[in-house]
Write a protein that holds these residues in place. Sequence first.
Motif, PDB file in Angstrom:
ATOM      1  N   LEU A   1       0.959  -0.962  -0.039  1.00  5.37           N
ATOM      2  CA  LEU A   1      -0.255   0.071   0.037  1.00  5.37           C
ATOM      3  C   LEU A   1       0.941   1.094  -0.167  1.00  5.37           C
TER       4      LEU A   1
ATOM      5  N   THR B   1      -2.035   0.754   7.402  1.00  6.78           N
ATOM      6  CA  THR B   1      -1.626  -0.483   6.552  1.00  6.78           C
ATOM      7  C   THR B   1      -1.895  -1.973   6.974  1.00  6.78           C
TER       8      THR B   1
ATOM      9  N   SER C   1      -8.740  -1.565  -3.166  1.00  3.62           N
ATOM     10  CA  SER C   1      -7.637  -0.617  -3.423  1.00  3.62           C
ATOM     11  C   SER C   1      -7.487   0.060  -4.841  1.00  3.62           C
TER      12      SER C   1
END
Lengths: 121, 206
Positions: free
Chosen positions: A34, A82, A96
């Motif tokens: 991420l 995260t 995402s």
Amino acid sequence: MTQPGPGQAWDEGGPERLYVITGGRSGSSAPTALDLVTLIVATSGPGPGMQPEQAAIVRLCQRPLSVAEISAYLGLPVSVVTVLLSDLLADQRVTSRPPVPPAKLPDIALIEAVIDGLQKL
Amino acid sequence: MDFRSSEPTVGPRSEDVLPETATAAVKVVIVGGFGVGKTTLVGSVSEIRPLTTEETMTQAGVGVDDTAGVERKSTTTVAMDFGRISINDELVLYLFGTPGQERFWFLWRGLFEGALGAVVLVDTRRLEVSFDVIGRLEERGVPFVVAVNSFPDAPEHPIEELRGALDLPASVPIVACDARSRASSRDVLMALMRYLQSLAATTEAS
Ligand SMILES: Nc1nc2c(ncn2[C@@H]2O[C@H](COP(=O)(O)OP(=O)(O)OP(=O)(O)O)[C@@H](O)[C@H]2O)c(=O)[nH]1
Ligand SMILES: [Mg+2]
């Protein structure tokens, strides 16, 4: 609101509290890469039995929101967010939208789009 | 802080919500010494009120340059300001302000990875920080422009004199700016984008 001085401890929240939130996992083992600007979108509303922090993320991400913004609004470090997001992603509670991959930079069409956007400011 | 008391749910104000169509984001990093105007610049061009995110690190074992034998562990938290500009319906640009001093370089991994480029904000009264930052960016291959913030009591350096002092190649743009002005800050970002555009053109041609 600025950076703590050299060697200055920052105890808000405290490492122990963060340890509890992430169940003792550390971000390094997180399966999903991420970025600070990965956009997160919830697939549904918060479900029963969700950890409060995870429910808060799901509530925040009814519309796309970056990892950095989630961290800022929740007042949690990016590394903690995260870890929470990795679980939510694994459970498909959120999806995402990764940033433009570094391999594609510098991408001329992208740069030109940014120039157009800045011109409108 | 006020949001905590009023509402249990925190989040963006309704005008700060991104459209559903937002599909990808890019970032630019504003880096410079203390008090050089990073937060001011981010705030000048951001469409949202600048936000602050924190990152913690355990000091031991992270410093790549550290020599062996560091036993002490300490957790440091560093705050980074950031802002946002919606470029179009799909693309969002994030701007991160980060301190340039070497002890904060641990932040750089996540920041510069995938960043379009950087703006080195320079205070001509204190050039030292800029040396280290510029060296480090060159090492990492991060494209950057230099913006000189105009403080009233700062000595006036002609751009070319600064280029020499900072040991910058002729190709790297140096622009003067007033971080308090939206137009001026926008022009700094524009200078970076034009520079990236020229770099991309050269890459494609070769
Ligand atoms: N004259 C002048 N003052 C400026 C300019 N930019 C910032 N300032 C002022 O300089 C001071 C520091 O600016 P900040 O934006 O907080 O600097 P910073 O780099 O974010 O500082 P730290 O986060 O503490 O390292 C503020 O009082 C600003 O109003 C500028 O372009 N010209
Ligand atoms: Mg600042």
